[in-house]
Design a protein around this motif. Structure first.
Motif, PDB file in Angstrom:
ATOM      1  N   MET A  73       0.834  -1.194   0.000  1.00 13.44           N
ATOM      2  CA  MET A  73       0.000   0.000   0.000  1.00 13.44           C
ATOM      3  C   MET A  73       0.868   1.242   0.000  1.00 13.44           C
ATOM      4  N   LEU A  74       0.449   2.185  -0.797  1.00 12.01           N
ATOM      5  CA  LEU A  74       1.206   3.430  -0.899  1.00 12.01           C
ATOM      6  C   LEU A  74       1.033   4.244   0.371  1.00 12.01           C
ATOM      7  N   PRO A  75       2.099   4.540   1.100  1.00 11.74           N
ATOM      8  CA  PRO A  75       1.941   5.217   2.393  1.00 11.74           C
ATOM      9  C   PRO A  75       1.768   6.707   2.227  1.00 11.74           C
ATOM     10  N   ILE A  76       0.690   7.101   1.555  1.00  9.10           N
ATOM     11  CA  ILE A  76       0.404   8.521   1.391  1.00  9.10           C
ATOM     12  C   ILE A  76       0.145   9.156   2.743  1.00  9.10           C
ATOM     13  N   ARG A  77      -0.243   8.341   3.731  1.00  8.23           N
ATOM     14  CA  ARG A  77      -0.462   8.864   5.070  1.00  8.23           C
ATOM     15  C   ARG A  77       0.805   9.463   5.659  1.00  8.23           C
ATOM     16  N   ARG A  78       2.000   9.143   5.086  1.00  9.29           N
ATOM     17  CA  ARG A  78       3.246   9.714   5.590  1.00  9.29           C
ATOM     18  C   ARG A  78       3.654  10.963   4.829  1.00  9.29           C
ATOM     19  N   LEU A  79       2.910  11.298   3.786  1.00  8.17           N
ATOM     20  CA  LEU A  79       3.303  12.448   2.971  1.00  8.17           C
ATOM     21  C   LEU A  79       3.351  13.720   3.784  1.00  8.17           C
TER      22      LEU A  79
ATOM     23  N   LEU B  84       0.448  19.564 -10.028  1.00  9.19           N
ATOM     24  CA  LEU B  84       1.628  18.705  -9.985  1.00  9.19           C
ATOM     25  C   LEU B  84       2.173  18.695  -8.561  1.00  9.19           C
ATOM     26  N   GLY B  85       2.018  17.559  -7.885  1.00 10.16           N
ATOM     27  CA  GLY B  85       2.472  17.441  -6.510  1.00 10.16           C
ATOM     28  C   GLY B  85       3.965  17.201  -6.408  1.00 10.16           C
ATOM     29  N   GLU B  86       4.457  17.144  -5.171  1.00 11.07           N
ATOM     30  CA  GLU B  86       5.888  16.964  -4.928  1.00 11.07           C
ATOM     31  C   GLU B  86       6.126  16.668  -3.454  1.00 11.07           C
ATOM     32  N   LYS B  87       7.261  16.069  -3.164  1.00 14.79           N
ATOM     33  CA  LYS B  87       7.873  16.125  -1.837  1.00 14.79           C
ATOM     34  C   LYS B  87       8.939  17.205  -1.958  1.00 14.79           C
ATOM     35  N   HIS B  88       8.835  18.240  -1.177  1.00 19.46           N
ATOM     36  CA  HIS B  88       9.544  19.480  -1.461  1.00 19.46           C
ATOM     37  C   HIS B  88      11.050  19.328  -1.621  1.00 19.46           C
ATOM     38  N   ASP B  89      11.680  18.444  -0.846  1.00 19.47           N
ATOM     39  CA  ASP B  89      13.138  18.401  -0.854  1.00 19.47           C
ATOM     40  C   ASP B  89      13.718  17.320  -1.758  1.00 19.47           C
TER      41      ASP B  89
ATOM     42  N   ILE C 276       2.145  24.128  -9.004  1.00 19.46           N
ATOM     43  CA  ILE C 276       3.283  23.430  -8.413  1.00 19.46           C
ATOM     44  C   ILE C 276       3.094  23.490  -6.903  1.00 19.46           C
ATOM     45  N   ALA C 277       2.894  22.339  -6.273  1.00 20.13           N
ATOM     46  CA  ALA C 277       2.544  22.339  -4.846  1.00 20.13           C
ATOM     47  C   ALA C 277       2.889  21.005  -4.219  1.00 20.13           C
ATOM     48  N   GLY C 278       2.912  20.981  -2.905  1.00 22.31           N
ATOM     49  CA  GLY C 278       3.115  19.735  -2.187  1.00 22.31           C
ATOM     50  C   GLY C 278       2.002  18.739  -2.460  1.00 22.31           C
ATOM     51  N   ASN C 279       2.325  17.459  -2.325  1.00 21.05           N
ATOM     52  CA  ASN C 279       1.337  16.420  -2.616  1.00 21.05           C
ATOM     53  C   ASN C 279       0.073  16.558  -1.778  1.00 21.05           C
ATOM     54  N   GLY C 280       0.200  17.078  -0.561  1.00 21.41           N
ATOM     55  CA  GLY C 280      -0.984  17.247   0.264  1.00 21.41           C
ATOM     56  C   GLY C 280      -1.993  18.202  -0.330  1.00 21.41           C
ATOM     57  N   HIS C 281      -1.530  19.172  -1.110  1.00 22.67           N
ATOM     58  CA  HIS C 281      -2.431  20.121  -1.761  1.00 22.67           C
ATOM     59  C   HIS C 281      -2.953  19.594  -3.097  1.00 22.67           C
ATOM     60  N   ALA C 282      -2.306  18.548  -3.624  1.00 20.85           N
ATOM     61  CA  ALA C 282      -2.709  18.005  -4.926  1.00 20.85           C
ATOM     62  C   ALA C 282      -3.795  16.956  -4.812  1.00 20.85           C
ATOM     63  N   ARG C 283      -4.111  16.527  -3.610  1.00 22.78           N
ATOM     64  CA  ARG C 283      -5.091  15.464  -3.420  1.00 22.78           C
ATOM     65  C   ARG C 283      -6.453  15.844  -3.995  1.00 22.78           C
ATOM     66  N   ALA C 284      -7.023  14.931  -4.775  1.00 23.41           N
ATOM     67  CA  ALA C 284      -8.311  15.215  -5.406  1.00 23.41           C
ATOM     68  C   ALA C 284      -9.472  15.106  -4.440  1.00 23.41           C
ATOM     69  N   ASP C 285      -9.281  14.394  -3.306  1.00 28.44           N
ATOM     70  CA  ASP C 285     -10.417  14.117  -2.435  1.00 28.44           C
ATOM     71  C   ASP C 285     -10.759  15.262  -1.498  1.00 28.44           C
ATOM     72  N   ARG C 286      -9.749  16.072  -1.062  1.00 26.96           N
ATOM     73  CA  ARG C 286     -10.090  17.101  -0.092  1.00 26.96           C
ATOM     74  C   ARG C 286      -9.201  18.342  -0.164  1.00 26.96           C
ATOM     75  N   ALA C 287      -8.425  18.509  -1.221  1.00 26.13           N
ATOM     76  CA  ALA C 287      -7.495  19.639  -1.296  1.00 26.13           C
ATOM     77  C   ALA C 287      -7.873  20.556  -2.465  1.00 26.13           C
ATOM     78  N   VAL C 288      -6.885  21.042  -3.199  1.00 27.33           N
ATOM     79  CA  VAL C 288      -7.158  22.033  -4.248  1.00 27.33           C
ATOM     80  C   VAL C 288      -8.167  21.522  -5.282  1.00 27.33           C
TER      81      VAL C 288
ATOM     82  N   GLY D 266       0.230  13.039  -8.314  1.00 24.67           N
ATOM     83  CA  GLY D 266       1.074  12.875  -7.143  1.00 24.67           C
ATOM     84  C   GLY D 266       2.456  12.414  -7.571  1.00 24.67           C
ATOM     85  N   VAL D 267       3.479  13.177  -7.212  1.00 21.07           N
ATOM     86  CA  VAL D 267       4.859  12.770  -7.483  1.00 21.07           C
ATOM     87  C   VAL D 267       5.408  12.259  -6.157  1.00 21.07           C
ATOM     88  N   LEU D 268       5.623  10.947  -6.082  1.00 16.07           N
ATOM     89  CA  LEU D 268       5.831  10.275  -4.800  1.00 16.07           C
ATOM     90  C   LEU D 268       7.105   9.444  -4.798  1.00 16.07           C
TER      91      LEU D 268
END
Length: 355
Positions: free
Chosen positions: A1-7, A79-84, A260-272, A289-291
């Motif tokens: 399972m993709l651990p998006i919960r850790r994003l 387009l999501g990202e992990k910033h670093d 261009i934003a963090g993956n948390g803002h790219a979520r289709a279910d509850r973000a942008v 999501g770029v993960l």
């Protein structure tokens, strides 16, 4: 399972972590990225899905042509990202270039730039010598707290080469903090709620899921009393980015917009994308999501493997998923605990913030 919960934990702690850029590896790869350069990160680089772009609704891998078609067919792209992670920004640059190559001319909206930097950004972009290396210093990027501008430079290079408008997508941090403490109207006024869909009721299930994500993102060390303000801040940022996307998409010289934003803002279910569904329900929106590829992701994933948790029965939080190696293989919460302990020891020893 993709651990998006850790994003959220990874993104929240990215700004606290030293920037670690690994040298490109010369060993064999399970899969090369669709862009031309080798990876800059190396953790789990041998996973069979590294370098793949998946349709999160089916789990199928897409070739570059299919990805380009999906990007070119959407009015608004996040387009999501992990910033670093440097490979995430090179992936974003490639995805943006694919849109341009397909004939699109979108505005590019940045989470990392706020309204207070808008004038400096506009002044720089009209200069005849404006280029990607100079853009970061022009907007005082080094003082912003985001990872080094060099990581984001490939995205700016694609945008400037194609003469795409660049726009700030965020509010200043002081405004975000004030909204968390005093409410949205203290920052945007009553008339500013509707343009950000802040007047739309947020379902309890989404609020609970967002709250749980924020708690996980702070390694369950956040006092619950702080949660309402942090939820308010997240919703304000999502609303502001959605508003900025629509402003960019409606410029005379543009053809849609990209965020261009963090993956948390790219979520289709509850973000942008959720906000855009209320502000512009007629617009087609694609969330990417770029993960960093998780170790336990099956080589032939089903859509259920790309959801948040085992209990989640809804669709995955992204439309497409780009998988890269990881920057480091360290538990972000353990790092957070160590940083808190160092801060506690420093405080108990009488050190001040200006020492």
């Amino acid at each position: 399972m993709l651990p998006i919960r850790r994003l959220a934990a990874l993104c929240a702690l990215a700004l606290l972590s030293p920037l670690l850029l690994a040298m490109p590896m010369t060993s064999a790869r399970a899969a090369d990225p669709p862009w031309s350069h080798p990876w800059m990160t190396d953790i789990r680089a041998d996973h069979p899905l590294v370098g793949r772009i998946l349709d999160a609704r089916t789990g199928a891998a897409l070739d570059p042509e299919a990805v380009t078609e999906r990007l070119a067919g959407a009015d608004l792209v996040i387009l999501g990202e992990k910033h670093d992670n440097p490979d995430h920004h090179r992936a974003q640059a490639w995805l943006l270039e694919r849109m341009v190559s397909a004939g699109r001319h979108p505005a590019v909206v940045w989470e990392m730039l706020d309204a207070g930097q808008g004038a400096a950004l506009a002044d720089y972009l009209v200069r005849p010598d404006a280029d990607a290396p100079g853009l970061g210093p022009a907007v005082d990027w080094g003082e912003s707290g985001w990872p080094d501008w060099a990581l984001y430079q490939p995205i700016a290079a694609v945008a400037l080469d194609a003469d795409l408008p660049l726009l700030p997508g965020n509010l200043p941090r002081a405004d975000i903090r004030r909204a968390a403490m005093e409410g949205w109207e203290a920052v945007v006024g009553a008339e500013g709620l509707a343009p950000r869909a802040l007047d739309v009721p947020f379902p309890d299930a989404l609020r609970e899921a967002l709250g749980a994500e924020i708690l996980r993102g702070h390694c369950d060390m956040l006092p619950e009393s702080a949660l309402p303000g942090m939820i308010a801040a997240q919703r304000l940022r999502d609303g502001e980015m959605a508003r900025a996307l629509l402003v960019g998409a409606n410029l005379e010289e543009t053809d849609g917009a990209v965020l261009i934003a963090g993956n948390g803002h790219a979520r289709a279910d509850r973000a942008v994308p959720w906000v855009l569904g209320h502000l512009a329900p007629e617009a087609s929106v694609l969330s990417v999501g770029v993960l960093e590829v998780p170790e336990d992701l099956p080589a032939d994933p089903a859509p259920a493997d790309l959801r948040d948790t085992d209990a989640d029965t809804g669709p995955p939080p992204f439309d497409l998923v780009v998988l890269t190696p990881a920057l480091e293989d360290v538990d972000p919460c353990e790092k957070f605990r160590e940083q808190l302990e160092r801060m506690r020891e420093r405080h108990e020893g009488g050190g001040g913030k200006n020492d």
